[in-house]
Motif scaffolding. Sequence first.
Motif, mmCIF file in Angstrom:
data_model
loop_
_atom_site.group_PDB
_atom_site.id
_atom_site.type_symbol
_atom_site.label_atom_id
_atom_site.label_comp_id
_atom_site.label_asym_id
_atom_site.label_seq_id
_atom_site.Cartn_x
_atom_site.Cartn_y
_atom_site.Cartn_z
ATOM 1 N N GLN A 151 0.753 -1.357 0.117
ATOM 2 C CA GLN A 151 0.049 0.089 0.010
ATOM 3 C C GLN A 151 0.805 1.145 -0.033
ATOM 4 O O GLN A 151 0.555 2.319 0.698
ATOM 5 C CB GLN A 151 -0.971 -0.041 1.210
ATOM 6 C CG GLN A 151 -1.948 -1.012 1.217
ATOM 7 C CD GLN A 151 -3.020 -1.037 -0.130
ATOM 8 O OE1 GLN A 151 -3.664 0.003 -0.021
ATOM 9 N NE2 GLN A 151 -2.961 -2.059 -0.915
ATOM 10 N N GLU A 152 1.956 1.233 -0.457
ATOM 11 C CA GLU A 152 3.005 2.386 -0.832
ATOM 12 C C GLU A 152 3.237 2.414 -2.146
ATOM 13 O O GLU A 152 3.180 1.498 -3.048
ATOM 14 C CB GLU A 152 4.048 2.288 0.091
ATOM 15 C CG GLU A 152 3.613 2.115 1.561
ATOM 16 C CD GLU A 152 3.450 3.507 2.013
ATOM 17 O OE1 GLU A 152 3.316 4.452 1.390
ATOM 18 O OE2 GLU A 152 2.987 3.511 3.338
ATOM 19 N N SER A 153 3.868 3.545 -2.568
ATOM 20 C CA SER A 153 4.288 3.885 -3.898
ATOM 21 C C SER A 153 5.403 2.759 -4.259
ATOM 22 O O SER A 153 6.040 2.522 -3.570
ATOM 23 C CB SER A 153 4.741 5.216 -4.329
ATOM 24 O OG SER A 153 3.734 6.331 -3.830
ATOM 25 N N VAL A 154 5.143 2.678 -5.878
ATOM 26 C CA VAL A 154 6.427 1.701 -6.070
ATOM 27 C C VAL A 154 6.773 2.002 -7.594
ATOM 28 O O VAL A 154 5.730 2.610 -8.460
ATOM 29 C CB VAL A 154 5.930 0.064 -6.034
ATOM 30 C CG1 VAL A 154 4.514 -0.079 -6.847
ATOM 31 C CG2 VAL A 154 6.995 -0.847 -6.731
ATOM 32 N N VAL A 155 8.071 1.993 -7.928
ATOM 33 C CA VAL A 155 8.651 2.086 -9.263
ATOM 34 C C VAL A 155 9.278 1.150 -10.060
ATOM 35 O O VAL A 155 9.833 0.034 -9.143
ATOM 36 C CB VAL A 155 9.657 3.364 -9.018
ATOM 37 C CG1 VAL A 155 9.058 4.624 -8.510
ATOM 38 C CG2 VAL A 155 11.067 3.224 -8.634
ATOM 39 N N ALA A 156 9.208 1.072 -11.343
ATOM 40 C CA ALA A 156 9.758 -0.061 -11.824
ATOM 41 C C ALA A 156 11.240 0.179 -12.045
ATOM 42 O O ALA A 156 11.798 1.310 -12.273
ATOM 43 C CB ALA A 156 9.227 -0.383 -13.195
ATOM 44 N N LEU A 157 12.252 -0.634 -11.941
ATOM 45 C CA LEU A 157 13.668 -0.611 -11.925
ATOM 46 C C LEU A 157 14.180 -1.543 -13.101
ATOM 47 O O LEU A 157 13.859 -2.322 -13.243
ATOM 48 C CB LEU A 157 14.212 -0.677 -10.681
ATOM 49 C CG LEU A 157 13.931 0.194 -9.446
ATOM 50 C CD1 LEU A 157 14.611 -0.635 -8.293
ATOM 51 C CD2 LEU A 157 14.223 1.484 -9.747
ATOM 52 N N GLU A 158 15.056 -0.851 -13.652
ATOM 53 C CA GLU A 158 16.045 -2.006 -14.743
ATOM 54 C C GLU A 158 17.564 -1.630 -14.317
ATOM 55 O O GLU A 158 17.829 -0.522 -13.937
ATOM 56 C CB GLU A 158 15.703 -1.738 -16.089
ATOM 57 C CG GLU A 158 16.219 -0.400 -16.541
ATOM 58 C CD GLU A 158 16.198 -0.514 -18.115
ATOM 59 O OE1 GLU A 158 16.303 -1.619 -18.729
ATOM 60 O OE2 GLU A 158 16.073 0.682 -18.695
ATOM 61 N N GLU A 159 18.376 -2.821 -14.547
ATOM 62 C CA GLU A 159 19.652 -2.483 -14.456
ATOM 63 C C GLU A 159 20.391 -2.055 -15.657
ATOM 64 O O GLU A 159 20.015 -2.480 -16.684
ATOM 65 C CB GLU A 159 20.476 -3.896 -14.073
ATOM 66 C CG GLU A 159 21.798 -3.980 -13.742
ATOM 67 C CD GLU A 159 22.355 -5.108 -13.199
ATOM 68 O OE1 GLU A 159 23.544 -5.235 -13.172
ATOM 69 O OE2 GLU A 159 21.705 -6.077 -13.109
ATOM 70 N N VAL A 160 21.109 -0.997 -15.513
ATOM 71 C CA VAL A 160 21.408 -0.434 -16.842
ATOM 72 C C VAL A 160 23.375 -0.417 -16.735
ATOM 73 O O VAL A 160 23.763 -0.429 -15.446
ATOM 74 C CB VAL A 160 21.134 1.139 -17.029
ATOM 75 C CG1 VAL A 160 19.659 1.178 -17.184
ATOM 76 C CG2 VAL A 160 21.720 1.887 -15.891
ATOM 77 N N GLU A 161 23.938 -0.351 -17.844
ATOM 78 C CA GLU A 161 25.377 -0.286 -17.506
ATOM 79 C C GLU A 161 25.852 1.186 -16.857
ATOM 80 O O GLU A 161 25.146 2.045 -16.972
ATOM 81 C CB GLU A 161 25.961 -0.033 -19.071
ATOM 82 C CG GLU A 161 25.641 -1.170 -19.902
ATOM 83 C CD GLU A 161 26.290 -0.950 -21.493
ATOM 84 O OE1 GLU A 161 27.263 -0.209 -21.742
ATOM 85 O OE2 GLU A 161 25.705 -1.664 -22.247
ATOM 86 N N HIS A 162 26.725 1.072 -15.958
ATOM 87 C CA HIS A 162 27.340 1.979 -15.252
ATOM 88 C C HIS A 162 27.526 3.317 -15.970
ATOM 89 O O HIS A 162 27.497 4.490 -15.780
ATOM 90 C CB HIS A 162 28.672 1.568 -14.489
ATOM 91 C CG HIS A 162 28.288 0.619 -13.046
ATOM 92 N ND1 HIS A 162 27.661 1.476 -11.881
ATOM 93 C CD2 HIS A 162 28.389 -0.460 -12.937
ATOM 94 C CE1 HIS A 162 27.534 0.639 -10.863
ATOM 95 N NE2 HIS A 162 27.745 -0.793 -11.806
ATOM 96 N N ALA A 163 28.027 3.022 -17.370
ATOM 97 C CA ALA A 163 28.655 4.049 -18.002
ATOM 98 C C ALA A 163 27.477 4.943 -18.459
ATOM 99 O O ALA A 163 27.548 6.246 -19.112
ATOM 100 C CB ALA A 163 29.561 3.547 -19.283
ATOM 101 N N LYS A 164 26.211 4.497 -18.389
ATOM 102 C CA LYS A 164 24.993 5.030 -18.939
ATOM 103 C C LYS A 164 24.133 5.832 -17.864
ATOM 104 O O LYS A 164 23.064 6.132 -18.203
ATOM 105 C CB LYS A 164 24.281 4.159 -19.895
ATOM 106 C CG LYS A 164 24.687 3.581 -21.161
ATOM 107 C CD LYS A 164 24.190 2.701 -21.811
ATOM 108 C CE LYS A 164 24.768 2.339 -23.217
ATOM 109 N NZ LYS A 164 24.186 1.490 -24.163
ATOM 110 N N VAL A 165 24.604 5.601 -16.660
ATOM 111 C CA VAL A 165 23.578 6.014 -15.782
ATOM 112 C C VAL A 165 23.172 7.262 -15.671
ATOM 113 O O VAL A 165 22.176 7.724 -15.114
ATOM 114 C CB VAL A 165 24.226 5.775 -14.106
ATOM 115 C CG1 VAL A 165 24.340 4.416 -14.007
ATOM 116 C CG2 VAL A 165 25.579 6.339 -13.948
ATOM 117 N N SER A 166 23.872 8.228 -16.184
ATOM 118 C CA SER A 166 23.949 9.672 -16.439
ATOM 119 C C SER A 166 22.671 10.045 -17.389
ATOM 120 O O SER A 166 22.231 11.171 -17.358
ATOM 121 C CB SER A 166 25.024 10.528 -16.790
ATOM 122 O OG SER A 166 25.484 10.093 -18.153
#
Length: 289
Positions: A151-166
């Motif tokens: 009963q709280e907010s939830v967001v979808a996450l995906e793993e990305v390459e460290h070089a692309k986090v920006s």
Amino acid sequence: MIRKAVIPAAGFGTRFLPAAKSQPKEMLPIVDTPVIQYVVEEAVTAGITDILMIIGKGKRAIEEHFDRNFELESELEAKGKAAERELLRHISDMANVHFVWQKQLNGLGDAVACARCHVGDEPFALLLGDTLLESASSVTSQLMDVFDRYQESVVALEEVEHAKVSRYGIMAGNAISKNLYLISDFVEKPDVNEAPSNLAIAGRYILTPDVFDCIGRLTPGKNNEIQLTDALRLMVKTRPIYGMRFDGVRYDIGNKLDFIKTNIIFGLKRDDMRADLSAFLREITGKAE
């Protein structure tokens, strides 16, 4: 229970100029279906049929796509094209789609704020209109399951390459079970050396209505815009937000090359073109070698 979905689709789509000058980027086709139709179908698959789209200047084509076109339907019927006619009817009948205008393009947070009157005091699903996620069960359904549990907010996450986090909004937090995290903070497009993780927000959310008050407290942030990520940073200080690493694939259609790649991938999934497209790809890659 989540009854409503919000789909922001007001941006200019400058990375797809000149095509996006007169056509919304969300209406660009993946094979023969506009991107935004896939997004609506994801919400409908999750059981949500009350959908609000946030649109802006030059987005009338989205309204027309989800409205009935009686003249075209009659023309198809007269030509004996019943399957095509039923396909068009399905588009307009699969959900109750409403529209509201974002008067100025002041960022994703500002776009979400436009949904406040429609959403009221209910939790709602938020699906970005230019992002495609594919999984065995819809990602929105997976998020709804997590929301039902906490009963709280939830967001979808995906793993990305460290070089692309920006390129993304990145979460900080701790795993509490397989693929589920209790989030402690968010950082919008961090430098590679400052990113708290490589788990990026993937364009799908279930949000409680508290988010509107948090958006209202913001001043313009990165790119001089009202950022949704900044509102989530405020929310997480007062109540839990969960992150779910979803089971599936995100298709990046935010740039021209990945848009073309996505079309090829989806084309190869189609029974009516897989063989010919595969043969064509073998032919041109052979010539390239």
